[in-house]
Design a protein around this motif. Structure first.
Motif, PDB file in Angstrom:
ATOM      1  N   MET A 156      46.430   1.431  35.137  1.00  0.00           N
ATOM      2  CA  MET A 156      46.990   0.574  36.205  1.00  0.00           C
ATOM      3  C   MET A 156      45.880   0.161  37.159  1.00  0.00           C
ATOM      4  O   MET A 156      45.031   0.967  37.523  1.00  0.00           O
ATOM      5  N   THR A 157      45.931  -1.074  37.546  1.00  0.00           N
ATOM      6  CA  THR A 157      44.956  -1.543  38.522  1.00  0.00           C
ATOM      7  C   THR A 157      45.660  -1.795  39.843  1.00  0.00           C
ATOM      8  O   THR A 157      46.822  -2.173  39.864  1.00  0.00           O
ATOM      9  N   THR A 158      44.901  -1.613  40.893  1.00  0.00           N
ATOM     10  CA  THR A 158      45.456  -1.873  42.210  1.00  0.00           C
ATOM     11  C   THR A 158      45.405  -3.372  42.492  1.00  0.00           C
ATOM     12  O   THR A 158      44.360  -3.993  42.369  1.00  0.00           O
ATOM     13  N   ALA A 159      46.555  -3.950  42.845  1.00  0.00           N
ATOM     14  CA  ALA A 159      46.581  -5.384  43.168  1.00  0.00           C
ATOM     15  C   ALA A 159      46.286  -5.594  44.647  1.00  0.00           C
ATOM     16  O   ALA A 159      45.535  -6.498  45.018  1.00  0.00           O
ATOM     17  N   ILE A 160      46.902  -4.781  45.477  1.00  0.00           N
ATOM     18  CA  ILE A 160      46.694  -4.899  46.923  1.00  0.00           C
ATOM     19  C   ILE A 160      46.469  -3.498  47.479  1.00  0.00           C
ATOM     20  O   ILE A 160      47.261  -2.593  47.225  1.00  0.00           O
ATOM     21  N   ASN A 161      45.386  -3.340  48.202  1.00  0.00           N
ATOM     22  CA  ASN A 161      45.140  -2.054  48.846  1.00  0.00           C
ATOM     23  C   ASN A 161      45.311  -2.211  50.355  1.00  0.00           C
ATOM     24  O   ASN A 161      44.508  -2.867  51.013  1.00  0.00           O
ATOM     25  N   ILE A 162      46.393  -1.642  50.868  1.00  0.00           N
ATOM     26  CA  ILE A 162      46.616  -1.661  52.316  1.00  0.00           C
ATOM     27  C   ILE A 162      45.912  -0.421  52.850  1.00  0.00           C
ATOM     28  O   ILE A 162      46.339   0.702  52.601  1.00  0.00           O
ATOM     29  N   ASP A 163      44.804  -0.615  53.529  1.00  0.00           N
ATOM     30  CA  ASP A 163      43.907   0.494  53.841  1.00  0.00           C
ATOM     31  C   ASP A 163      43.895   0.787  55.334  1.00  0.00           C
ATOM     32  O   ASP A 163      43.213   0.119  56.106  1.00  0.00           O
ATOM     33  N   ASP A 164      44.706   1.745  55.753  1.00  0.00           N
ATOM     34  CA  ASP A 164      44.661   2.266  57.115  1.00  0.00           C
ATOM     35  C   ASP A 164      44.854   1.153  58.154  1.00  0.00           C
ATOM     36  O   ASP A 164      44.092   1.025  59.104  1.00  0.00           O
TER      37      ASP A 164
ATOM     38  N   GLU B 160      48.874   1.570  48.189  1.00  0.00           N
ATOM     39  CA  GLU B 160      48.254   0.780  47.121  1.00  0.00           C
ATOM     40  C   GLU B 160      49.338   0.203  46.230  1.00  0.00           C
ATOM     41  O   GLU B 160      50.101   0.938  45.616  1.00  0.00           O
ATOM     42  N   VAL B 161      49.393  -1.116  46.182  1.00  0.00           N
ATOM     43  CA  VAL B 161      50.360  -1.793  45.319  1.00  0.00           C
ATOM     44  C   VAL B 161      49.708  -1.977  43.956  1.00  0.00           C
ATOM     45  O   VAL B 161      48.629  -2.569  43.861  1.00  0.00           O
ATOM     46  N   GLN B 162      50.362  -1.453  42.933  1.00  0.00           N
ATOM     47  CA  GLN B 162      49.801  -1.577  41.580  1.00  0.00           C
ATOM     48  C   GLN B 162      50.171  -2.934  40.987  1.00  0.00           C
ATOM     49  O   GLN B 162      51.210  -3.513  41.313  1.00  0.00           O
ATOM     50  N   GLU B 163      49.304  -3.405  40.108  1.00  0.00           N
ATOM     51  CA  GLU B 163      49.548  -4.679  39.449  1.00  0.00           C
ATOM     52  C   GLU B 163      50.900  -4.665  38.719  1.00  0.00           C
ATOM     53  O   GLU B 163      51.269  -3.660  38.118  1.00  0.00           O
ATOM     54  N   HIS B 164      51.612  -5.768  38.778  1.00  0.00           N
ATOM     55  CA  HIS B 164      52.912  -5.994  38.130  1.00  0.00           C
ATOM     56  C   HIS B 164      54.058  -5.233  38.778  1.00  0.00           C
ATOM     57  O   HIS B 164      55.185  -5.292  38.305  1.00  0.00           O
ATOM     58  N   ASP B 165      53.797  -4.493  39.842  1.00  0.00           N
ATOM     59  CA  ASP B 165      54.878  -3.749  40.488  1.00  0.00           C
ATOM     60  C   ASP B 165      55.677  -4.631  41.436  1.00  0.00           C
ATOM     61  O   ASP B 165      55.178  -5.630  41.934  1.00  0.00           O
ATOM     62  N   PHE B 166      56.915  -4.231  41.630  1.00  0.00           N
ATOM     63  CA  PHE B 166      57.762  -4.861  42.634  1.00  0.00           C
ATOM     64  C   PHE B 166      57.953  -3.842  43.753  1.00  0.00           C
ATOM     65  O   PHE B 166      58.548  -2.791  43.542  1.00  0.00           O
ATOM     66  N   VAL B 167      57.424  -4.143  44.910  1.00  0.00           N
ATOM     67  CA  VAL B 167      57.461  -3.201  46.027  1.00  0.00           C
ATOM     68  C   VAL B 167      58.225  -3.823  47.189  1.00  0.00           C
ATOM     69  O   VAL B 167      57.955  -4.958  47.582  1.00  0.00           O
ATOM     70  N   SER B 168      59.193  -3.071  47.728  1.00  0.00           N
ATOM     71  CA  SER B 168      59.917  -3.549  48.903  1.00  0.00           C
ATOM     72  C   SER B 168      59.487  -2.772  50.129  1.00  0.00           C
ATOM     73  O   SER B 168      59.157  -1.589  50.059  1.00  0.00           O
TER      74      SER B 168
ATOM     75  N   ILE C 189      42.935  -5.099  54.439  1.00  0.00           N
ATOM     76  CA  ILE C 189      43.767  -5.345  53.268  1.00  0.00           C
ATOM     77  C   ILE C 189      42.854  -5.881  52.181  1.00  0.00           C
ATOM     78  O   ILE C 189      42.174  -6.893  52.369  1.00  0.00           O
ATOM     79  N   VAL C 190      42.799  -5.153  51.073  1.00  0.00           N
ATOM     80  CA  VAL C 190      41.851  -5.497  50.024  1.00  0.00           C
ATOM     81  C   VAL C 190      42.599  -6.062  48.815  1.00  0.00           C
ATOM     82  O   VAL C 190      43.517  -5.433  48.290  1.00  0.00           O
ATOM     83  N   ILE C 191      42.220  -7.270  48.454  1.00  0.00           N
ATOM     84  CA  ILE C 191      42.781  -7.901  47.256  1.00  0.00           C
ATOM     85  C   ILE C 191      41.619  -8.343  46.388  1.00  0.00           C
ATOM     86  O   ILE C 191      40.665  -8.957  46.893  1.00  0.00           O
ATOM     87  N   ASP C 192      41.663  -8.029  45.105  1.00  0.00           N
ATOM     88  CA  ASP C 192      40.561  -8.380  44.196  1.00  0.00           C
ATOM     89  C   ASP C 192      39.232  -7.813  44.680  1.00  0.00           C
ATOM     90  O   ASP C 192      38.197  -8.473  44.589  1.00  0.00           O
ATOM     91  N   GLY C 193      39.254  -6.626  45.241  1.00  0.00           N
ATOM     92  CA  GLY C 193      38.018  -5.982  45.666  1.00  0.00           C
ATOM     93  C   GLY C 193      37.430  -6.509  46.956  1.00  0.00           C
ATOM     94  O   GLY C 193      36.368  -6.062  47.397  1.00  0.00           O
TER      95      GLY C 193
ATOM     96  N   ILE D 263      54.792 -10.895  37.797  1.00  0.00           N
ATOM     97  CA  ILE D 263      53.994 -11.114  39.000  1.00  0.00           C
ATOM     98  C   ILE D 263      54.136  -9.898  39.933  1.00  0.00           C
ATOM     99  O   ILE D 263      55.237  -9.398  40.126  1.00  0.00           O
ATOM    100  N   THR D 264      53.025  -9.453  40.483  1.00  0.00           N
ATOM    101  CA  THR D 264      53.073  -8.409  41.492  1.00  0.00           C
ATOM    102  C   THR D 264      53.835  -8.954  42.698  1.00  0.00           C
ATOM    103  O   THR D 264      53.483 -10.005  43.222  1.00  0.00           O
ATOM    104  N   THR D 265      54.896  -8.259  43.123  1.00  0.00           N
ATOM    105  CA  THR D 265      55.739  -8.814  44.177  1.00  0.00           C
ATOM    106  C   THR D 265      55.927  -7.842  45.322  1.00  0.00           C
ATOM    107  O   THR D 265      56.153  -6.653  45.113  1.00  0.00           O
ATOM    108  N   LEU D 266      55.792  -8.367  46.521  1.00  0.00           N
ATOM    109  CA  LEU D 266      56.069  -7.597  47.726  1.00  0.00           C
ATOM    110  C   LEU D 266      57.185  -8.300  48.459  1.00  0.00           C
ATOM    111  O   LEU D 266      57.131  -9.507  48.672  1.00  0.00           O
TER     112      LEU D 266
END
Lengths: 260, 263
Positions: free
Chosen positions: B1-9, B30-38, B65-69, B189-192
């Motif tokens: 699994m790869t991290t799609a979005i890292n919400i960092d502190d 950390e939102v993982q790729e392809h996950d649906f997070v509410s 907030i880190v996206i794509d590194g 699609i990774t969804t928030l």
């Protein structure tokens, strides 16, 4: 039986019979008039045909309309461009608003003499003064319009990474188009007023000049034809503007109809 | 699994003059790729604030907030949004297809491909052939579908939705929820999604972030292990659905005991 106002023919006839009646009354009452200031309408009509169908059109009507349209186009363009950029900067708005309001407060006709000093009395002066008087109300409306755009629309556009320039042209200005059109309508009225006034003040040629010269030369019938033609041109402008507005803002009127 | 979005502190404090309002306190996830997070929480807790940070519409006071590194410094490429108030997020002067075209033009999608993408996205949301209609000629639910189609047509890697179904009636809401599940199954699609509706969060998500407190902290992370495909009738009658919604409900209300939960 009630008349159905949704029927366009019904609407047309309801609106048409009053002017027809007035023309009829004018025509019959003035028929025997000996007063040189109120000649019979039949005489005015004969003179109108003689003068305006179409001998004087190229010399006196076309220049007036040309100046009017060129001045309107320039004034609206400058007003929107300057207003949009001033409106986006709070500092610029603060800085320039007092002077804009001051210039705006000078009645349009009172600005004409200033332009005669700078530009003489030919077409350049007339276009310059129309441009100038049109620019200000359009500018002020644009400043207010670009500042009052719904934040959700702007957030949406920003989230899709539109640049500030794209947001201005694709979101702020179109969303303000109903307010802008109200300002344009005012602009058309002022432009026409000033177009005629500039010709009256700086005599030469054109509809206003023609009417003024006729009056000064005691050619009362000719003067009346000028006044009537000015009225007809003004009314035609108003109708043409409404058609354009209805078309461009069809989304707005459509949405309003649904809300109602 | 790869991290799609890292919400960092991530923390957020609004300051107006001398008044400051500490809204979010050191949120990490950390939102993982392809996950649906509410993201759920009581109203006013700062859900929408977090969402605005995630979309890059405003920067956090601290953290990143880190996206794509890369730490984002504005709306990132490849992210699409669906906002709550569809009446104010579609451009009323543009018809459906021009609304969809607006972000595509910015992406410089060639004209022929644009047409294909627009038709495909409208088909996906069940509005095939409605290209020329204006938003005001459509019902609320249909307008929200257009809004979703506009997001899909950009082929986003990340979809962010802020209370997307809050302004529609219950029936429409169910059908839009099922639409979102279908899109998820079709495109992954990774969804928030931010929502105040706990049932909706459980029904749609893989993971739920519960925010609570003032300033808001992450008070619980809930993994929803209900099987796919989900359905309005069966899934909502599943006893695990009931257990999960109870857990989330208690966390949102701040009723949960401080005891760690047993297995």
């Amino acid at each position: 039986m009630t008349l159905n106002l949704n029927n366009r023919f019904v609407r047309f006839f309801i609106g048409a019979w009053v002017p027809v009646l007035i023309i009829y009354i004018w025509w019959t009452w003035s028929a025997t008039s000996g007063n040189p200031y109120f000649p019979p309408l039949s005489e005015i009509w004969a003179m109108f045909q003689y003068l305006w169908i179409f001998d004087n059109v190229p010399t006196n009507l076309v220049p007036t309309l040309q100046n009017l349209f060129v001045g309107l186009a320039l004034g609206i363009t400058l007003g929107v461009l300057i207003g949009a950029h001033l409106g986006l900067s709070r500092y610029a708005t603060r800085m320039f608003m007092p002077i804009i309001d001051f210039i705006r407060s000078i009645p349009a006709i009172a600005k004409v003499p200033v332009f005669i000093i700078f530009f003489g009395i030919d077409s350049v002066m007339r276009i310059a003064v129309i441009t100038f008087v049109v620019m200000f109300p359009v500018m002020v409306a644009t400043i207010q319009a670009v500042r009052s755009t719904d934040e959700t629309l702007i957030d949406t556009a920003r989230a899709f990474k539109l640049s500030n320039f794209q947001i201005l042209w694709q979101v702020r200005l179109p969303s303000a188009s109903p307010q802008l059109f109200a300002a344009f309508q005012l602009a058309v009225q002022i432009a026409f007023l000033v177009a005629i006034a500039a010709e009256i003040l700086g005599a030469g040629f054109g509809l206003g000049a023609f009417t003024k010269i006729a009056q000064d030369s005691f050619l009362i019938v000719e003067m009346w034809t000028g006044v009537i033609l000015i009225g007809l041109v003004g009314y035609a402008l108003f109708l043409a503007f409404e058609i354009v507005e209805r078309y461009v803002l069809r989304w707005y009127y459509g949405a309003k109809k649904i809300d109602a | 699994m790869t991290t799609a979005i890292n919400i960092d502190d991530v923390s957020m404090t609004y300051t107006t003059g001398k008044v400051s309002n500490h809204v979010l306190d050191r949120i990490s996830y950390e939102v993982q790729e392809h996950d649906f997070v509410s993201i759920v929480g009581p109203s006013g807790v700062g859900k929408t604030t977090l969402l605005r940070l995630l979309t890059g519409l405003m920067p956090p006071t601290s953290g990143k907030i880190v996206i794509d590194g890369k730490a984002i410094s504005g709306p990132p490429e490849g992210l699409a949004v669906v906002l709550q108030d569809y009446t104010r997020s579609l451009m009323p002067w543009l018809n459906v297809e021009k609304n969809l075209a607006m972000p595509l033009k910015r992406l410089k999608v060639p004209r022929a491909e644009m047409k294909v993408r627009i038709d495909e996205a409208l088909e996906e949301v069940g509005l095939g052939g409605q290209n020329k209609r204006y938003p005001w000629q459509l019902s609320g639910g249909m307008q929200q579908r257009v809004s979703i189609a506009r997001a899909l047509a950009t082929r986003p890697k990340i979809l962010v939705m802020d209370e997307p179904f809050a302004s529609v009636d219950a029936q429409t809401r169910f059908s839009l929820e099922d639409l979102v599940l279908k899109i998820r199954a079709d495109y992954g699609i990774t969804t928030l999604m931010v929502t105040h509706d706990i049932d909706e969060a459980v029904y749609l998500s893989d993971h739920i972030i519960v925010l609570h407190g003032k300033p808001a902290k992450v008070s619980d992370l809930v993994t929803v292990d209900l099987p796919f495909p989900r359905s309005q009738v069966q899934t909502r009658n599943d006893h695990r659905f009931a257990a999960l919604r109870t857990r989330v409900y208690e966390q949102v209300q701040g009723l949960a005991s401080t005891e760690p939960e047993g297995a």
